[in-house]
Design a protein around this motif. Sequence first.
Motif, mmCIF file in Angstrom:
data_model
loop_
_atom_site.group_PDB
_atom_site.id
_atom_site.type_symbol
_atom_site.label_atom_id
_atom_site.label_comp_id
_atom_site.label_asym_id
_atom_site.label_seq_id
_atom_site.Cartn_x
_atom_site.Cartn_y
_atom_site.Cartn_z
ATOM 1 N N TRP A 1 -8.965 -4.695 9.769
ATOM 2 C CA TRP A 1 -8.207 -4.793 11.015
ATOM 3 C C TRP A 1 -6.757 -5.031 10.628
ATOM 4 O O TRP A 1 -6.438 -6.004 9.950
ATOM 5 C CB TRP A 1 -8.715 -5.934 11.877
ATOM 6 C CG TRP A 1 -7.917 -6.148 13.126
ATOM 7 C CD1 TRP A 1 -6.917 -7.050 13.314
ATOM 8 C CD2 TRP A 1 -8.045 -5.427 14.355
ATOM 9 N NE1 TRP A 1 -6.418 -6.945 14.583
ATOM 10 C CE2 TRP A 1 -7.094 -5.951 15.251
ATOM 11 C CE3 TRP A 1 -8.886 -4.392 14.775
ATOM 12 C CZ2 TRP A 1 -6.954 -5.484 16.542
ATOM 13 C CZ3 TRP A 1 -8.742 -3.923 16.077
ATOM 14 C CH2 TRP A 1 -7.795 -4.462 16.938
ATOM 15 N N CYS A 2 -5.878 -4.094 11.025
ATOM 16 C CA CYS A 2 -4.457 -4.201 10.688
ATOM 17 C C CYS A 2 -3.755 -5.064 11.731
ATOM 18 O O CYS A 2 -3.739 -4.730 12.921
ATOM 19 C CB CYS A 2 -3.831 -2.809 10.633
ATOM 20 S SG CYS A 2 -2.050 -2.844 10.305
ATOM 21 N N CYS A 3 -3.182 -6.171 11.284
ATOM 22 C CA CYS A 3 -2.517 -7.096 12.212
ATOM 23 C C CYS A 3 -1.228 -6.508 12.765
ATOM 24 O O CYS A 3 -0.777 -6.905 13.846
ATOM 25 C CB CYS A 3 -2.238 -8.425 11.513
ATOM 26 S SG CYS A 3 -3.732 -9.304 10.998
ATOM 27 N N TYR B 1 0.839 -1.207 0.000
ATOM 28 C CA TYR B 1 0.000 0.000 0.000
ATOM 29 C C TYR B 1 0.871 1.253 0.000
ATOM 30 O O TYR B 1 1.886 1.315 0.690
ATOM 31 C CB TYR B 1 -0.894 -0.003 1.243
ATOM 32 C CG TYR B 1 -1.871 1.139 1.324
ATOM 33 C CD1 TYR B 1 -3.040 1.126 0.580
ATOM 34 C CD2 TYR B 1 -1.621 2.226 2.149
ATOM 35 C CE1 TYR B 1 -3.955 2.167 0.658
ATOM 36 C CE2 TYR B 1 -2.521 3.276 2.236
ATOM 37 C CZ TYR B 1 -3.682 3.245 1.485
ATOM 38 O OH TYR B 1 -4.573 4.280 1.571
ATOM 39 N N ARG C 1 -0.698 -3.054 13.405
ATOM 40 C CA ARG C 1 -1.044 -2.009 14.371
ATOM 41 C C ARG C 1 -2.035 -2.475 15.420
ATOM 42 O O ARG C 1 -2.263 -1.756 16.399
ATOM 43 C CB ARG C 1 -1.625 -0.802 13.634
ATOM 44 C CG ARG C 1 -0.698 -0.198 12.589
ATOM 45 C CD ARG C 1 0.608 0.240 13.177
ATOM 46 N NE ARG C 1 1.459 0.890 12.174
ATOM 47 C CZ ARG C 1 2.734 1.179 12.362
ATOM 48 N NH1 ARG C 1 3.317 0.878 13.515
ATOM 49 N NH2 ARG C 1 3.436 1.755 11.405
ATOM 50 N N PHE D 1 -7.902 1.731 3.950
ATOM 51 C CA PHE D 1 -6.979 1.703 2.826
ATOM 52 C C PHE D 1 -7.738 2.051 1.548
ATOM 53 O O PHE D 1 -8.659 1.325 1.147
ATOM 54 C CB PHE D 1 -6.334 0.322 2.681
ATOM 55 C CG PHE D 1 -5.600 -0.151 3.896
ATOM 56 C CD1 PHE D 1 -4.265 0.177 4.096
ATOM 57 C CD2 PHE D 1 -6.245 -0.921 4.854
ATOM 58 C CE1 PHE D 1 -3.580 -0.261 5.224
ATOM 59 C CE2 PHE D 1 -5.577 -1.373 5.984
ATOM 60 C CZ PHE D 1 -4.236 -1.036 6.180
ATOM 61 N N SER E 1 4.050 0.715 2.340
ATOM 62 C CA SER E 1 4.023 -0.141 3.520
ATOM 63 C C SER E 1 3.405 -1.473 3.125
ATOM 64 O O SER E 1 2.621 -1.549 2.177
ATOM 65 C CB SER E 1 3.232 0.498 4.664
ATOM 66 O OG SER E 1 1.870 0.641 4.294
ATOM 67 N N ARG F 1 -7.902 0.159 10.386
ATOM 68 C CA ARG F 1 -7.296 1.056 9.424
ATOM 69 C C ARG F 1 -8.146 1.101 8.159
ATOM 70 O O ARG F 1 -8.892 0.173 7.866
ATOM 71 C CB ARG F 1 -5.865 0.603 9.063
ATOM 72 C CG ARG F 1 -4.846 0.784 10.181
ATOM 73 C CD ARG F 1 -4.577 2.256 10.450
ATOM 74 N NE ARG F 1 -3.520 2.470 11.408
ATOM 75 C CZ ARG F 1 -3.693 2.553 12.730
ATOM 76 N NH1 ARG F 1 -4.918 2.421 13.239
ATOM 77 N NH2 ARG F 1 -2.661 2.757 13.523
ATOM 78 N N ARG G 1 1.307 -4.719 4.727
ATOM 79 C CA ARG G 1 0.508 -5.062 5.904
ATOM 80 C C ARG G 1 -0.285 -6.351 5.669
ATOM 81 O O ARG G 1 -0.811 -6.571 4.588
ATOM 82 C CB ARG G 1 -0.510 -3.955 6.209
ATOM 83 C CG ARG G 1 0.053 -2.553 6.296
ATOM 84 C CD ARG G 1 0.724 -2.295 7.613
ATOM 85 N NE ARG G 1 1.170 -0.920 7.699
ATOM 86 C CZ ARG G 1 0.442 0.076 8.197
ATOM 87 N NH1 ARG G 1 -0.783 -0.156 8.644
ATOM 88 N NH2 ARG G 1 0.918 1.301 8.244
ATOM 89 N N LYS G 2 -0.371 -7.140 6.722
ATOM 90 C CA LYS G 2 -1.358 -8.220 6.726
ATOM 91 C C LYS G 2 -2.596 -7.675 7.413
ATOM 92 O O LYS G 2 -2.519 -7.128 8.521
ATOM 93 C CB LYS G 2 -0.837 -9.455 7.475
ATOM 94 C CG LYS G 2 -1.843 -10.618 7.443
ATOM 95 C CD LYS G 2 -1.278 -11.861 8.111
ATOM 96 C CE LYS G 2 -1.279 -11.731 9.620
ATOM 97 N NZ LYS G 2 -0.886 -12.999 10.291
ATOM 98 N N VAL G 3 -3.740 -7.802 6.756
ATOM 99 C CA VAL G 3 -4.976 -7.248 7.301
ATOM 100 C C VAL G 3 -6.079 -8.288 7.270
ATOM 101 O O VAL G 3 -6.040 -9.258 6.503
ATOM 102 C CB VAL G 3 -5.422 -5.995 6.512
ATOM 103 C CG1 VAL G 3 -4.341 -4.935 6.511
ATOM 104 C CG2 VAL G 3 -5.842 -6.347 5.086
#
Length: 228
Positions: free
Chosen positions: A184-186, A155, A188, A194, A163, A192, A165-167
């Motif tokens: 749900w951002c794994c 992203y 943070r 996007f 960045s 989130r 991210r796994k979400v």
Amino acid sequence: MSRSDRLIRLMQVLRRLPSPVTASRLAEEMEISERSIYRDIQSLRSSGAIIDAEAGFGYTLTEDPSLPPMHFDADEVDALALGLHTVSKLGNSEFTHAAQNALVKLEASLPQNMRQRLRHATVGSHIMRNTPFSEADFSGLRESIWNEQAVFLEYFDLNDRCSKRKVWPLTIYFFNEVQALIAWCCLRQDFRMFRLDRIRSMEFLDEFFRPKRVGLLREYFEREKECE
């Protein structure tokens, strides 16, 4: 309101409210007593409706194709026409095609007088905006949301910083000018958003977060409501 009209309305309320729904909630919606709800539920069951009850939780309606379909009134037909015409103008090719097909199917299912109402609805919409182009796999993303399947995103934010991210994807929202994934951002451990046009690549993982999606969505919207 006649009793038959009340039973039809109760079926519609059972369809509309999230299940299971308590007798007190149904009574509030129908503006009748809980005792009347119990009697009406029994009458619906006697007529063939499949309505399960669980103590402490409430009623759940199971749709049965053998039951006659519910008929739409004029306000509902106008609302459906407005919604489908609006969806067809959102700039998403998949939903444009789906909305057009849904209108054709809906028209075919309506009695003649309501077909005319659908064709010449009293309300309409006009959208003047250019939705940013997105390379995101819209169909695949929707399927991963439904299956509660984790996704790995590459992203770029508004400053073009990349960045990864796994979400856990929860829902896609259409805003005024953009479409965005709420997830749900794994990394943070928080919610989130996007923008789809800022997603450069997606990988659908062999990892599932079922049955957490509904609870997470509820929490997200509760937070949003508190911030209003």
